[in-house]
Design an enzyme around this catalytic site. Structure first.
Site, PDB file in Angstrom:
ATOM      1  N   CYS A  65       0.833  -1.205   0.000  1.00  0.00           N
ATOM      2  CA  CYS A  65       0.000   0.000   0.000  1.00  0.00           C
ATOM      3  C   CYS A  65       0.866   1.253   0.000  1.00  0.00           C
ATOM      4  CB  CYS A  65      -0.916   0.000   1.224  1.00  0.00           C
ATOM      5  SG  CYS A  65      -2.066   1.406   1.248  1.00  0.00           S
ATOM      6  N   CYS A  69      -0.740   5.214   6.749  1.00  0.00           N
ATOM      7  CA  CYS A  69      -1.551   5.107   7.971  1.00  0.00           C
ATOM      8  C   CYS A  69      -0.734   4.412   9.067  1.00  0.00           C
ATOM      9  CB  CYS A  69      -2.827   4.330   7.686  1.00  0.00           C
ATOM     10  SG  CYS A  69      -3.793   5.000   6.305  1.00  0.00           S
ATOM     11  N   CYS A  72      -1.456   0.778  10.483  1.00  0.00           N
ATOM     12  CA  CYS A  72      -1.696  -0.318   9.548  1.00  0.00           C
ATOM     13  C   CYS A  72      -0.438  -1.094   9.211  1.00  0.00           C
ATOM     14  CB  CYS A  72      -2.319   0.243   8.271  1.00  0.00           C
ATOM     15  SG  CYS A  72      -2.761  -1.037   7.068  1.00  0.00           S
ATOM     16  N   CYS A 109     -16.868  -9.443   3.642  1.00  0.00           N
ATOM     17  CA  CYS A 109     -16.242  -8.136   3.439  1.00  0.00           C
ATOM     18  C   CYS A 109     -15.006  -8.306   2.568  1.00  0.00           C
ATOM     19  CB  CYS A 109     -15.874  -7.517   4.774  1.00  0.00           C
ATOM     20  SG  CYS A 109     -17.263  -7.384   5.914  1.00  0.00           S
ATOM     21  N   CYS A 142     -19.863  -6.712   1.166  1.00  0.00           N
ATOM     22  CA  CYS A 142     -19.408  -5.354   1.447  1.00  0.00           C
ATOM     23  C   CYS A 142     -18.023  -5.183   0.842  1.00  0.00           C
ATOM     24  CB  CYS A 142     -19.363  -5.115   2.955  1.00  0.00           C
ATOM     25  SG  CYS A 142     -18.767  -3.466   3.430  1.00  0.00           S
ATOM     26  N   CYS A 202     -20.900   1.642   5.679  1.00  0.00           N
ATOM     27  CA  CYS A 202     -20.286   1.052   6.871  1.00  0.00           C
ATOM     28  C   CYS A 202     -19.076   1.913   7.199  1.00  0.00           C
ATOM     29  CB  CYS A 202     -19.879  -0.396   6.568  1.00  0.00           C
ATOM     30  SG  CYS A 202     -18.932  -1.204   7.881  1.00  0.00           S
ATOM     31  N   ARG A 272     -20.493  -3.083  15.289  1.00  0.00           N
ATOM     32  CA  ARG A 272     -19.721  -4.298  15.072  1.00  0.00           C
ATOM     33  C   ARG A 272     -18.477  -4.320  15.947  1.00  0.00           C
ATOM     34  NH1 ARG A 272     -18.615  -4.389   9.378  1.00  0.00           N
ATOM     35  NH2 ARG A 272     -20.855  -4.741   9.329  1.00  0.00           N
TER      36      ARG A 272
END
Length: 428
Positions: A65, A69, A72, A109, A142, A202, A272
C-alpha cells in the site's frame, strides 16, 4: 433523572445523548461498569434482540500500500512480516468467502489495500462479487477498497455490492497525526459517495491510538451525523513494525465503556465488535455482545483472530443467537430507507437481490421486535435498579500516553499465515 436512565430513554427514542453525557460514560468508574453495560444492553436488545450478525473478511490484496496510515501493517514501507500478495482471482476469493459463509457468516467483506481502486480494479472486484453471489445468493457483500472516484460506487452497486466500508478511524482534529497521505475529508466524501449510489454505508473507528475521550466522542458524533448503517469499533492491534507498536493503552474495562458510548450515540445502528477484541477484551468478550450486535468471524486481514468455533461457542454460551440470512439486520425504518434508496441490503421480497428478509418483513426477530410503522422499539426494558451517578464535576479522563495498560497481552498478536493468499485452510 440519573445518567443511565436518561441514556436508555434517549436510546429507545433514537435521540442522541449530549456530548457531556457521552463523555460521562467514558469517565465512569470500574465499579459501575456492569451498570453501564446493563443499560446500554437494554438499548441494544430493544433494536436488535439477542441476535449476533457474523461477518467474514477476505483480503483480496495484502500489503503493497502507498499510504502511510500509522496503525496499519500494510502501510508504505511496512516491515511487519505480514503476508504480501497481489489480487486474488475471483474463484479464489469466492472459495475463501465460502469458508466464512459455511461458518455462519451473513456478510462477506472484500478488502484490498491501496489508496483506492482503478477502474480495472473495480471491474476485477465486480467479477469477484458476481462469483460469490452465484454461489451464495443470500449473502451480503461489502466492499472496502479505499477512496472511490466518480462513478465507481455505482459500478460496485450494479455488480451486486450491498455495502461499502470506509472508516473515519479518529477525530478530524487528530486525523493528520495518524495519516498524511490523504485527509479526513477524503474519507467522508467516499462514505457519502457510497450512500449516494444506494449502497449501505459502513464506517467506524479505531480506539487505542493515543486519543483522548474528547477525540472518541468527536468521531462517534461525526459518524452519527454521517449516518452509516453499521459502525465497526476496532481496538488498535499494535503490530510490531508499525509506528503505533507501543500503544498498549486499552484495558478490557475501557473497551466496554467505549462500546457502550457508541451504542448510546448510535442506538439503532449495527455496532460491530471488530479488530483487536481478542487482544484487549480477552475474557470479557462475552460482555461486549450485550453492546455490539455484530462481530467478525475468525481471522482479520493480516492478523489471526479467535478460532471460528470459539466465536460460535462464545455466542451460544452468552445466551445469544447467530443471525440467519432470512432475517434483516437493521430495524424497519433503516431497512425501508435502504430499500427506497435502491440498495439490496435490507430490501423487501424477491426484488431485493441482496440480504433482505426472504422470510417476509423487515422487523427484527428475537425478543424485541421493532414496529414497522413507527420505527420505535416494540418493547422497553426497565433501567437497572441502581443507576450510576456521575458527579457534575467529573472530567473525562484522557488516555495515558506513556506506560502500557496493566495486563497488556502482547503475546496475543499473531500475523495471519492461513486462509486467503496461502495454501492453508482458513479460520472460519
Amino acid at each position: 433523572m440519573e445518567l443511565l436512565n436518561t441514556l436508555v430513554d434517549k436510546g429507545l427514542r433514537r435521540e442522541p445523548p449530549t456530548r457531556e453525557e457521552a463523555l460521562a460514560v467514558l469517565a465512569t468508574a470500574d465499579d459501575d461498569l456492569l451498570d453501564v453495560v446493563a443499560a446500554a444492553g437494554k438499548v441494544r436488545r430493544a433494536w436488535f434482540g439477542r441476535r449476533v450478525k457474523l461477518n467474514y473478511l477476505v483480503n483480496l490484496k495484502s500489503g503493497l500500500c502507498p499510504e502511510d496510515c500509522s496503525y496499519c501493517s500494510q502501510r508504505l514501507g511496512s516491515q511487519t512480516g505480514i503476508l504480501k500478495y497481489t489480487w486474488l482471482k475471483p474463484e479464489e476469493a469466492a472459495a475463501a468467502a465460502g469458508a466464512g459463509v459455511a461458518g455462519g457468516a451473513k456478510r462477506v467483506c472484500l478488502v484490498a489495500s491501496g489508496r483506492g481502486p482503478t477502474d480495472r480494479d473495480v471491474e476485477r472486484v465486480s467479477r469477484t462479487i458476481q462469483a460469490i453471489k452465484e454461489q451464495h445468493e443470500d449473502v451480503e457483500v461489502c466492499a472496502c477498497l479505499g477512496l472511490l472516484s466518480d462513478g465507481q460506487a455505482t459500478r460496485l452497486r450494479d455488480a451486486g455490492a450491498d455495502a461499502y466500508n470506509h472508516n473515519l478511524n479518529t477525530s478530524e482534529a487528530t486525523y493528520g497525526d495518524i495519516t498524511t497521505t490523504h485527509t479526513y475529508a477524503d474519507r467522508v466524501t467516499t462514505v457519502r459517495q457510497a450512500q449516494a449510489a444506494g449502497m449501505s454505508a459502513c464506517s467506524g473507528l479505531i480506539a487505542g491510538m493515543g486519543e483522548t475521550d474528547e477525540d472518541l466522542v468527536d468521531v462517534v458524533f461525526s459518524l452519527r451525523e454521517l449516518d452509516p448503517d453499521s459502525v465497526p469499533v476496532n481496538f488498535l492491534i499494535p503490530i510490531e513494525g508499525t509506528p503505533l507498536a507501543e500503544k498498549w493503552h486499552l484495558t478490557p474495562q475501557r473497551c466496554l465503556r467505549i462500546l457502550a458510548m457508541v451504542r448510546f450515540v448510535c442506538p439503532d445502528v449495527e455496532v460491530r465488535l471488530a479488530g483487536g477484541r481478542e487482544i484487549h477484551l480477552r475474557s470479557l468478550q462475552p460482555l461486549a455482545l450485550h453492546l455490539a450486535n455484530s462481530i467478525f468471524l475468525g481471522d482479520y486481514l493480516t492478523t489471526e483472530g479467535q478460532a471460528g468455533k470459539d466465536d460460535l461457542a462464545m455466542i451460544a454460551d452468552a445466551g445469544f443467537e447467530v443471525e440467519g440470512t432470512d432475517t434483516t439486520t437493521l430495524p424497519a425504518h433503516r431497512a425501508d430507507a435502504l430499500a427506497a434508496a435502491g440498495a439490496g441490503c435490507g430490501a423487501h421480497g424477491e426484488a431485493a437481490g441482496g440480504c433482505g428478509s426472504a422470510g417476509g418483513g423487515c422487523a427484527p426477530c428475537g425478543d424485541a421486535a421493532t414496529s414497522a410503522t413507527s420505527g420505535t422499539p416494540a418493547t422497553s426494558d426497565t433501567v437497572p435498579a441502581t443507576p450510576v451517578t456521575v458527579p457534575e464535576e467529573a472530567a473525562p479522563a484522557a488516555v495515558p500516553a506513556a506506560a502500557p495498560a496493566a495486563g497488556a497481552r502482547t503475546d496475543l498478536v499473531a500475523v495471519r499465515r492461513r486462509g486467503a493468499g496461502t495454501d492453508l485452510p482458513p479460520n472460519a
